[in-house]
Design an enzyme around this catalytic site. Sequence first.
Site, PDB file in Angstrom:
ATOM      1  N   GLY A  42       0.848  -1.201   0.105  1.00 53.12           N
ATOM      2  CA  GLY A  42       0.035   0.048   0.133  1.00 53.12           C
ATOM      3  C   GLY A  42       0.918   1.182  -0.082  1.00 53.12           C
ATOM      4  N   ASN A  43       1.899   1.137   0.781  1.00 48.97           N
ATOM      5  CA  ASN A  43       2.784   2.222   0.734  1.00 48.97           C
ATOM      6  C   ASN A  43       3.538   2.662  -0.629  1.00 48.97           C
ATOM      7  OD1 ASN A  43       2.861   2.868   3.462  1.00 48.97           O
ATOM      8  ND2 ASN A  43       3.663   0.909   3.967  1.00 48.97           N
ATOM      9  N   LYS A  80      -3.130  -2.788  16.278  1.00 48.11           N
ATOM     10  CA  LYS A  80      -2.811  -1.877  15.052  1.00 48.11           C
ATOM     11  C   LYS A  80      -3.416  -0.739  14.934  1.00 48.11           C
ATOM     12  CE  LYS A  80      -2.105  -2.154  10.357  1.00 48.11           C
ATOM     13  NZ  LYS A  80      -0.694  -2.254   9.769  1.00 48.11           N
ATOM     14  N   LYS A 137      -2.067  -7.795   4.690  1.00 43.68           N
ATOM     15  CA  LYS A 137      -2.144  -8.252   3.328  1.00 43.68           C
ATOM     16  C   LYS A 137      -1.023  -9.204   3.001  1.00 43.68           C
ATOM     17  CE  LYS A 137       1.165  -6.137   0.672  1.00 43.68           C
ATOM     18  NZ  LYS A 137       2.308  -5.822   1.650  1.00 43.68           N
ATOM     19  N   LYS A 152       5.598 -10.236   6.109  1.00 42.91           N
ATOM     20  CA  LYS A 152       6.228 -10.868   4.910  1.00 42.91           C
ATOM     21  C   LYS A 152       6.978 -11.979   5.032  1.00 42.91           C
ATOM     22  CE  LYS A 152       6.904  -6.007   2.975  1.00 42.91           C
ATOM     23  NZ  LYS A 152       5.536  -5.859   3.150  1.00 42.91           N
TER      24      LYS A 152
HETATM   25  P1  ADP Z   1       4.429  -2.780   2.241  1.00 40.14           P
HETATM   26  O1  ADP Z   1       3.492  -1.232   2.145  1.00 40.14           O
HETATM   27  O2  ADP Z   1       4.872  -3.064   0.860  1.00 40.14           O
HETATM   28  O3  ADP Z   1       3.847  -3.773   2.788  1.00 40.14           O
HETATM   29  P2  ADP Z   1       6.118  -1.990   4.498  1.00 40.14           P
HETATM   30  O4  ADP Z   1       6.547  -0.633   4.925  1.00 40.14           O
HETATM   31  O5  ADP Z   1       4.995  -2.801   5.226  1.00 40.14           O
HETATM   32  O6  ADP Z   1       5.653  -2.053   3.114  1.00 40.14           O
HETATM   33  O7  ADP Z   1       7.499  -3.112   4.480  1.00 40.14           O
HETATM   34  C1  ADP Z   1       8.625  -2.748   3.904  1.00 40.14           C
HETATM   35  C2  ADP Z   1       9.669  -1.906   4.728  1.00 40.14           C
HETATM   36  O8  ADP Z   1      10.250  -2.908   5.623  1.00 40.14           O
HETATM   37  C3  ADP Z   1      10.844  -1.487   4.094  1.00 40.14           C
HETATM   38  O9  ADP Z   1      10.603  -0.166   3.741  1.00 40.14           O
HETATM   39  C4  ADP Z   1      11.839  -1.481   5.461  1.00 40.14           C
HETATM   40  O10 ADP Z   1      12.079  -0.080   5.846  1.00 40.14           O
HETATM   41  C5  ADP Z   1      11.372  -2.345   6.229  1.00 40.14           C
HETATM   42  N1  ADP Z   1      12.099  -3.411   7.110  1.00 40.14           N
HETATM   43  C6  ADP Z   1      11.912  -3.895   8.217  1.00 40.14           C
HETATM   44  N2  ADP Z   1      12.873  -5.070   8.388  1.00 40.14           N
HETATM   45  C7  ADP Z   1      13.274  -5.167   7.373  1.00 40.14           C
HETATM   46  C8  ADP Z   1      14.518  -6.005   6.837  1.00 40.14           C
HETATM   47  N3  ADP Z   1      14.961  -7.035   7.573  1.00 40.14           N
HETATM   48  N4  ADP Z   1      14.876  -5.970   5.669  1.00 40.14           N
HETATM   49  C9  ADP Z   1      14.468  -4.942   4.798  1.00 40.14           C
HETATM   50  N5  ADP Z   1      13.328  -4.220   5.162  1.00 40.14           N
HETATM   51  C10 ADP Z   1      13.157  -4.096   6.156  1.00 40.14           C
HETATM   52 MG    MG Z   2       3.265  -3.534   5.197  1.00 43.70          MG
END
Ligand code: ADP
Ligand code: MG
Length: 313
Positions: free
Chosen positions: A10-11, A128, A213, A276
């Site tokens: 979403g970001n 959340k 998601k 993830k």
């Molecule tokens: P999305 O909207 O794609 O779900 P998120 O912001 O939830 O995005 O997740 C992506 C973010 O996770 C990245 O921008 C990064 O800042 C963060 N992040 C946290 N831990 C890690 C990691 N171990 N390796 C890479 N990114 C990480």
């Molecule tokens: Mg996310």
Amino acid sequence: MPRAVVAIGGNSLITDSKHRTVRDQYLAAAETDHHIAAMVAGGWDIVITHGNGPQVGFILRRSDLARHELHEVPLDVCVADTQGAIGYLLQQNLLKDFRRLGIDKSVATVVTQVEVASDDSAFTTPTKPIGSFLTDAEARDRHEREGWDVAEDADRGWRRVVASPAPVRIVEIDVIRHLLDGGFVVIAAGGGGIPVVADEVGDLTGVPAVIDKDHASALLANDIGAELLLISTSVEQVALDYGTSDQRFVTDLSLADAKRYLAEGRHFKAGSMKPKIAAVIDFLEGGGRRAIITTPGNIESALVGDAGTHITA
Ligand code: ADP
Ligand code: MG
């Protein structure tokens, strides 16, 4: 045709805080769609899922600001609204790509309900944060009058907090399968799906919660027999010891490595990378063959092994 679920963050539809308009989101969707269209051209059958955190935040904020004049919008309906609006942006842009590439395919967005368990432990301790910041008085008032759970967010004030229960069943899964079998590109389970609970006869009701998601995407990917779960996010690769001086990016992880690093606790941040990795583990244990985590712009090179983090069963 091999099947893939492509989960869009979403970001990643909001490039930065100065580019949040619908037009900006349209352009960001267009950019991501170019890469998904290239996958379709390369022979993949695809279901697209997407996040909606910022977009739900905007709808709640609007609803909040208009309270004196208009009805408020319940959270399950906010999720449904974002599925429609984001689906529309993705659909229109994909059709443009298909025409340009000479691909004779249509795209459909499925408003998707996802069943959660009413006794999921997430409901006892909602964590959340969603919606606007509240003053002490507003937080107390909403808690007392409307039963909201509220929590203090660092020094920035109070926010409503809701449960993030595990997805149990994708209600529209048969529809999604039929569309895929019919050769359509499907957009489904936006925002993790509209959270619903079933009563004793199986009738569904929306609940004020949000489903992650990444977890919903893994469940959907297993349900359609996808061989690939591709998580498109804001980082090109996953890092170990993220945010520390020992940080290092990884190209390949086995399922066993992923489980070990997740268990070590320090590598992946809660609420961003941790869900993830957990979702990828569920997907691979549920029959998936491989998962890739990378940025939209790296999708094509990741598919040939030149970018991204690859996790394999
Ligand atoms: P999305 O909207 O794609 O779900 P998120 O912001 O939830 O995005 O997740 C992506 C973010 O996770 C990245 O921008 C990064 O800042 C963060 N992040 C946290 N831990 C890690 C990691 N171990 N390796 C890479 N990114 C990480
Ligand atoms: Mg996310």
